[in-house]
Enzyme design. Structure first.
Site, mmCIF file in Angstrom:
data_model
loop_
_atom_site.group_PDB
_atom_site.id
_atom_site.type_symbol
_atom_site.label_atom_id
_atom_site.label_comp_id
_atom_site.label_asym_id
_atom_site.label_seq_id
_atom_site.Cartn_x
_atom_site.Cartn_y
_atom_site.Cartn_z
ATOM 1 N N ASP A 69 0.846 -1.198 0.000
ATOM 2 C CA ASP A 69 0.000 0.000 0.000
ATOM 3 C C ASP A 69 0.876 1.240 0.000
ATOM 4 O O ASP A 69 1.878 1.296 0.709
ATOM 5 C CB ASP A 69 -0.931 0.019 1.215
ATOM 6 C CG ASP A 69 -1.917 1.171 1.117
ATOM 7 O OD1 ASP A 69 -2.732 1.165 0.174
ATOM 8 O OD2 ASP A 69 -1.855 2.100 1.938
HETATM 9 C C1 LIG Z 1 3.144 8.462 -5.622
HETATM 10 C C2 LIG Z 1 2.885 7.452 -6.707
HETATM 11 C C3 LIG Z 1 1.900 6.493 -6.570
HETATM 12 N N1 LIG Z 1 1.659 5.591 -7.568
HETATM 13 C C4 LIG Z 1 0.611 4.571 -7.446
HETATM 14 C C5 LIG Z 1 1.081 3.240 -6.835
HETATM 15 C C6 LIG Z 1 -0.223 2.613 -6.411
HETATM 16 O O1 LIG Z 1 -0.733 1.838 -7.506
HETATM 17 C C7 LIG Z 1 -1.147 3.797 -6.157
HETATM 18 C C8 LIG Z 1 -1.520 3.931 -4.698
HETATM 19 O O2 LIG Z 1 -2.654 3.185 -4.439
HETATM 20 P P1 LIG Z 1 -2.668 1.842 -3.598
HETATM 21 O O3 LIG Z 1 -3.942 1.815 -2.840
HETATM 22 O O4 LIG Z 1 -1.391 1.681 -2.833
HETATM 23 O O5 LIG Z 1 -2.684 0.702 -4.709
HETATM 24 P P2 LIG Z 1 -3.704 0.385 -5.873
HETATM 25 O O6 LIG Z 1 -5.126 0.565 -5.418
HETATM 26 O O7 LIG Z 1 -3.279 1.118 -7.127
HETATM 27 O O8 LIG Z 1 -3.395 -1.162 -6.167
HETATM 28 P P3 LIG Z 1 -3.625 -2.439 -5.213
HETATM 29 O O9 LIG Z 1 -4.581 -3.322 -5.971
HETATM 30 O O10 LIG Z 1 -2.239 -3.060 -5.108
HETATM 31 O O11 LIG Z 1 -4.182 -2.008 -3.891
HETATM 32 O O12 LIG Z 1 -0.434 4.959 -6.571
HETATM 33 C C9 LIG Z 1 2.418 5.607 -8.742
HETATM 34 O O13 LIG Z 1 2.195 4.785 -9.649
HETATM 35 N N2 LIG Z 1 3.404 6.548 -8.880
HETATM 36 C C10 LIG Z 1 3.675 7.475 -7.928
HETATM 37 O O14 LIG Z 1 4.593 8.301 -8.112
#
Ligand SMILES: Cc1cn([C@H]2C[C@H](O)[C@@H](COP(=O)(O)OP(=O)(O)OP(=O)(O)O)O2)c(=O)[nH]c1=O
EC number: 3.6.1.9
Length: 188
Positions: A69
């Site tokens: 996360d």
């Molecule tokens: C700050 C930042 C975040 N992110 C993304 C990573 C994560 O996918 C998202 C944060 O949300 P999360 O809730 O961590 O993940 P998610 O919902 O996308 O996927 P999961 O199914 O694994 O829960 O933001 C980037 O891609 N680049 C960046 O620079």
């Protein structure tokens, strides 16, 4: 087989770089910070919740479930994924000209229990004016990203300084993830 419990294409791509075979499992858990929960505790708990949710539905033969996360934190405020373009613009206005933290927790659930690590990265953004923010939001890239930006995309040009883990900002810190997998005997 190792399972990655994630819908994120970034996490899939990053985990692939470690060269460990894995399959992907779609999970959907609510991400809601409870009153009084610190940002660090919140990120750790959500990563654990994702790994637990994956483990609960993992098929026989699953060695472990990996989940993660990512949240952006500034002044004890937690910025998750924006709900719409206005929300994204507001987040970027808050982050402009400031130094924030990107917290990523990685959890690994197996028959032996759950282990997790937290990786914090400090990121400084240049000043951003409203036209620059509007142009970036119009690309659609902020949606689905914590803090409404993608360092691996158009937001890289906003970053004047970074201390920590670049892959952690993208959603899966590879050094910490490799350590977890090694400790569980899943990687050399
Ligand atoms: C700050 C930042 C975040 N992110 C993304 C990573 C994560 O996918 C998202 C944060 O949300 P999360 O809730 O961590 O993940 P998610 O919902 O996308 O996927 P999961 O199914 O694994 O829960 O933001 C980037 O891609 N680049 C960046 O620079």
């Amino acid at each position: 087989m190792l399972l990655l419990a994630s819908k994120s294409p970034r996490r899939r791509e990053l985990l692939g770089r470690l060269g460990v075979p894995f399959a992907v499992l779609d999970i959907d858990i609510p991400e809601v910070r409870t009153p009084g929960e610190t940002p660090e505790a919140y990120v750790r708990r959500v990563a654990r919740d994702k790994a637990d949710a994956g483990w609960a539905v993992a098929p026989d033969g699953t060695s472990a479930v990996l989940a993660s996360d990512t949240e952006v934190v500034l002044d004890d405020r937690v910025y998750g994924k924006p709900v719409d373009a206005d929300d994204a613009a507001a987040m970027l206005r808050s982050l402009a000209g400031q130094t924030h933290e990107v917290l990523t927790a990685v959890a690994l659930r197996s028959a032996a229990g759950t282990r997790e690590v937290l990786v914090a990265t400090t990121v400084t953004f240049d000043d951003l004016d409203d036209p620059a923010i509007a142009a970036y939001v119009a690309t659609g890239e902020p949606m689905g990203k914590a803090g409404a930006y993608a360092i691996q995309g158009g937001a890289e040009r906003f970053v004047t300084h970074l201390a920590g883990s670049y892959s952690g900002v993208m959603g899966l810190p590879l050094h910490a993830t490799a350590q977890l997998l090694r400790a569980a005997g899943l990687m050399r």
